[in-house]
Scaffold this active site. Structure first.
Site: not given
Ligand code: CP3
Length: 377
Positions: A170, A52, A39
């Site tokens: 998921y 973002r 990350r």
């Protein structure tokens, strides 16, 4: 099995073998320990947050120019030895016919979680081409980093995908989970559902990884982030075979594979059986103990606790030294965190860690080189 010495990707993309990151993946000697972070492009970084502000996470992932820019900016700002392509684990769900979104504060949400064999039968495996935007972003990153850097080293480019268990969790839970009840129910049912889901995921993931390698990924990392939710017996019975198949087929594309999970201390010997070139260690296990568990014939990546990045400088430095000391300069160590950088992490501390690894990691490699032993005590 491909021998490290003959690894076609290394011979093809960098004939001079000048990427210390790839060399470390293959347990070849390096001038210093390579370093990158899980990350490394994320919300802790102001440059990422600026992008973002104008784009959703999925927009960034699906726009090759923006994804490449975010990938490159993070790698250059930190001065690391590898760039992981900006994408997300869940992207393959869309061409498989499973809708999802990222909900602020909640993480990923799958709207109609999988609970039946019929639903699994309806999942598509023939539209992986729709993920080509990730490969397009990799092409741009590879073009940007084509020339060697000032120290003569080629920056490694990492493509990635999820492992079958973590992606299935998921799909079945519909999002993040604590106890994985629905996933394990489907697994334990013993009917055709779980094996079919594993088979479909492997088919899609191999094709997706192939696109990334074709586009210029030097290494593929496979994230089995939640494998630590499994007992050793369940991992071996339900996940080892499909994961091994995925890893062997990705290796056959001609690239080293890094296989990473969290809370995996008890699973490490089984994870090693997948034949991954590198095992990513989480921060809970001392690095030397983790390396002993996977054995000397395997490289390791890790494993600083990401939360030590919030510690005072002296504590952080001591922890970085500790990880390097436990690796003891043996060929086949890639410095990383034991899980991803979290939001609010001070960027300057991340940069400081890179500088320390460059400084202390050189000494460690030089020390180990005379014998060039890959043996773990
Ligand atoms: O530099 C990088 O590593 C960024 C590329 C990257 C992302 N996701 C972008 C992202 C990578 C390698 C991933 C992999 C990923 N995605 C994993 C495996 C890694 C791990 O942490 O174990 C997992 C489990 C996912 C699924 C996922 N994506 C979750 C659970 C979340 C929400 C959690 C959170 O931190 O909010 C995401 C969102 C996500 N993917 C973010 C980023 C940068 C943060 C959210 C945002 O920008 O809005």
């Amino acid at each position: 099995m491909i021998q490290p010495e003959q690894h076609p990707a290394v011979l093809d993309s960098h004939p001079e073998g000048s990427s210390r990151f790839i060399r470390a993946c293959l347990r070849q000697p390096v001038d210093r320990t390579p370093v990158w972070f899980l990350r490394q492009a994320g919300r802790y970084m102001p440059e990422y947050m600026a992008v973002r502000k104008h784009h959703s996470l999925l927009e960034i992932c699906r726009s090759p120019n923006i994804a490449a820019e975010v990938t490159i900016t993070a790698a250059e700002r930190l001065g690391v030895d590898a760039a992981i392509i900006f994408a997300d684990l869940l992207l393959p769900f869309t061409p498989m016919g499973l809708d999802f979104e990222f909900v602020a504060g909640e993480g990923p949400v799958v709207h109609t979680p999988i609970r039946s064999l019929e639903h699994i039968q309806s999942l598509r495996t023939d539209r992986v081409d729709e993920l080509q935007y990730v490969a397009n972003a990799i092409e741009k990153v590879a073009a940007h980093f084509a020339a060697p850097r000032h120290d003569g080293d080629h920056l490694g480019i990492i493509g990635f995908c999820g492992a079958p268990f973590t992606l299935a969790s998921y799909m079945i839970e519909g999002g993040s989970s604590r106890n994985y009840i629905h996933t394990k129910k489907l697994m334990y049912a013993g009917d055709a559902a779980w094996p079919l889901l594993m088979e479909k995921l492997v088919t899609v993931l191999v094709a997706y990884a192939a696109q990334q390698v074709e586009a210029g990924a030097d290494v593929i990392q496979i994230f089995d982030s939640w494998a630590g939710a499994l007992s050793v017996a369940d991992y071996r019975q339900y996940c080892l075979a499909p994961t091994t198949e995925l890893i062997q087929r990705v290796k056959a594309l001609g690239v080293p594979v890094i296989y990473f999970g969290v809370d995996t201390a008890s699973l490490l010997p089984s994870m090693r059986e997948t034949t991954a070139d590198v095992i990513g260690l989480d921060w809970r296990i001392p690095l030397d103990e983790g390396w002993r568990a996977v054995g000397p014939g395997c490289a390791v990546q890790g494993n600083l606790d990401p939360i030590t990045l919030f510690a005072p400088e002296a504590v952080l430095e001591a922890r970085v030294r500790e990880v390097l000391n436990l690796a003891a300069g043996r060929p086949g160590h890639i410095f990383n965190l034991g899980h991803g950088i979290v939001p609010e992490t001070p960027v300057e501390n991340v940069i400081r860690v890179v500088e320390w690894v460059k400084q202390f990691g050189a000494a460690a490699s030089a020390q180990a080189r005379p014998g060039e032993s890959t043996h773990v005590r």
